[in-house]
Design an enzyme around this catalytic site. Sequence first.
Site, PDB file in Angstrom:
ATOM      1  N   ASP A   1      18.584   8.462   7.498  1.00 39.47           N
ATOM      2  CA  ASP A   1      17.436   9.545   7.373  1.00 39.47           C
ATOM      3  C   ASP A   1      16.146   8.769   7.334  1.00 39.47           C
ATOM      4  O   ASP A   1      16.033   7.943   6.680  1.00 39.47           O
ATOM      5  CB  ASP A   1      17.896  10.183   6.165  1.00 39.47           C
ATOM      6  CG  ASP A   1      17.450  11.674   6.207  1.00 39.47           C
ATOM      7  OD1 ASP A   1      16.497  12.001   6.747  1.00 39.47           O
ATOM      8  OD2 ASP A   1      18.342  12.351   6.092  1.00 39.47           O
TER       9      ASP A   1
ATOM     10  N   ASP B   1      13.345  13.503   9.156  1.00 41.08           N
ATOM     11  CA  ASP B   1      13.132  14.361   8.349  1.00 41.08           C
ATOM     12  C   ASP B   1      11.557  15.103   8.447  1.00 41.08           C
ATOM     13  O   ASP B   1      10.666  14.406   8.851  1.00 41.08           O
ATOM     14  CB  ASP B   1      12.614  14.031   6.869  1.00 41.08           C
ATOM     15  CG  ASP B   1      12.762  14.927   5.649  1.00 41.08           C
ATOM     16  OD1 ASP B   1      13.856  15.559   5.584  1.00 41.08           O
ATOM     17  OD2 ASP B   1      11.726  14.934   5.159  1.00 41.08           O
TER      18      ASP B   1
HETATM   19  C1  NOJ Z   1      13.863  18.279   4.825  1.00 39.82           C
HETATM   20  C2  NOJ Z   1      15.070  17.897   4.030  1.00 39.82           C
HETATM   21  O1  NOJ Z   1      16.090  18.219   4.821  1.00 39.82           O
HETATM   22  C3  NOJ Z   1      15.125  18.467   2.650  1.00 39.82           C
HETATM   23  O2  NOJ Z   1      16.201  18.145   1.876  1.00 39.82           O
HETATM   24  C4  NOJ Z   1      13.874  17.854   2.086  1.00 39.82           C
HETATM   25  O3  NOJ Z   1      13.614  18.291   0.659  1.00 39.82           O
HETATM   26  C5  NOJ Z   1      12.572  18.152   2.787  1.00 39.82           C
HETATM   27  N1  NOJ Z   1      12.667  17.802   4.042  1.00 39.82           N
HETATM   28  C6  NOJ Z   1      11.336  16.806   2.424  1.00 39.82           C
HETATM   29  O4  NOJ Z   1      11.754  15.719   2.642  1.00 39.82           O
END
Ligand code: NOJ
Length: 555
Positions: free
Chosen positions: A104, A206
Amino acid sequence: MYKDDKLTDKWWKNAVIYQIYPKSFKDTNGDGIGDIPGIIEKIPYLKSLGVDGLWISPLYLSPQVDNGYDITDYRMIDPMFGTNEEMYALIHEAHAAGIKIIMDFVANHTSDQALWFQESRKSKTNFFSDFYIWKDPKPDGSEPNNWGSNFGGSAWTFDAGRQQYYLHYYAAEQPDLNWENETVRQYIYDMMRFWKSKGVDGWRMDVVTSISKNLDFPDNDRDLVTSNQQNGPRMHEFIHEMNQEVLTPCDMMSVGESPAAKASDAHLLVSPEREELDMIFTFEHMHIDRKQGDINGRWALQNRDLVSLKRILSDWQMALRDNGWNALYFENHDRARVISRWGNDTTYRYECATAFATVLHGLQGTPYIYQGEEIGMVNADYDLSDYNDIELHGNYDHYVRRKQSISHDEFMRAAYKVSRDHARTPMQWSNDKNAGFSDGKPWLKINPRFSEINAKADMASERSIFKYYQTLIQLRKNNKIFLEGSYELLFPDDEHLFIYKRTLHGETWLIVANLSETMIDSPFENEKAEMMITNMGRRTLSEQLRPYEAFIARV
Ligand code: NOJ
């Protein structure tokens, strides 16, 4: 024919990817938190499911304000999950089993504990000062504009040291990086190369569509919404640069999280000519149960609209055919269990889980399975205080306590459908203590239905969801029609049936699901069909469709 006729050169086009939320996957040291040795232990399980890659949610050093999406050090594994050496061993073991590793990439923001931010907040003139987005207060001392945090409240927090506000699209503990600063970008690219050198095969990115900010910082047209916070002016330029610096030379696969992308503009991110990303996760189909434009955002729910689901998925199929590639999903760590949210997780749990799997895996694209989806795990309806998620609590404070735009009961009704924690409850491996997840006290309550729903029981069952997935995955692998076949949606306005056909070299396969709880007359008369997979042992096309019945047939 495809413009890109090297379809099979790209491993991820013919792959099924499994997402692991490490905190909740498998704990081996009894601290109640999943760990890397736990993932290694389960490689044979994943191998037998038939997946080709693992996307692992963040394992890096983090204070865990947002469960690892707040990173202190991108090159270090958090001790709660294990050591760097254990991570390298996981990569090695996965590769030995023929499974790729996708990490990730969280580069819209860091943790406020990161050295970069700690230094940045010290002064306006040091090397790190411009690593984040700092703005002076308005003359009256208030925030630079009305942008809202996705977790409730303002997207700006005042720092007494610098006497300025810094921007955070998520929690105050997740300051947004300043991608305008070339050094920031180069440091990020170096971090990606570091993980390439350890064998990592790709990235899930992300909120990558938030990395470029509108430097005019215009107000949103309503208070505390996040509409100006996607697709900034230099987004494509930054992503293209990253592609040229890292993704292409390092041959790393990429799947970007893209909350605002529509089928009509998705090609701008994933068309191969543009050299940006390989795939993106759209949010469009995730909103089929949301009242659009409602002030309570994701907590303003309505019944799911199957006609919209079909239209959206079909639009994406058509839009990216010959011009990109789809990432297919119903669940992830931010999405509740699909059978609880859009289906029936009691009377028809097996039927429903296999029916949703059938319609998803029949599409063109790369399917993603979220841990537990393959055994039909369901939502967990807890008291508010038993949920852990910062988004849920932040939004509760914002909408229920401060704005009072939604009542406690209404909010909880929505939370029972869509809270992120439904996907984050520990994996249910068996009927043993703590569902076989941990010998210690799990960090998040185990779903009380674990004695009925767990991997061991499922695999031993006549009606095993896991085994259905195994068959479905092999069917995809063995039949090019899934990879290359054209797509046509049938009966678009039918409110119960999701039926489409895939055609290749004159051969047609029908993917059919009754996504309702009623018996439906079959729209087909043709008796002659070869059933390739069916969740109820169906033999002909023309019989009535039972609740959540699904099959794939060669006609
Ligand atoms: C998307 C992620 O999938 C989520 O879990 C996270 O809280 C936010 N982006 C911020 O990183």
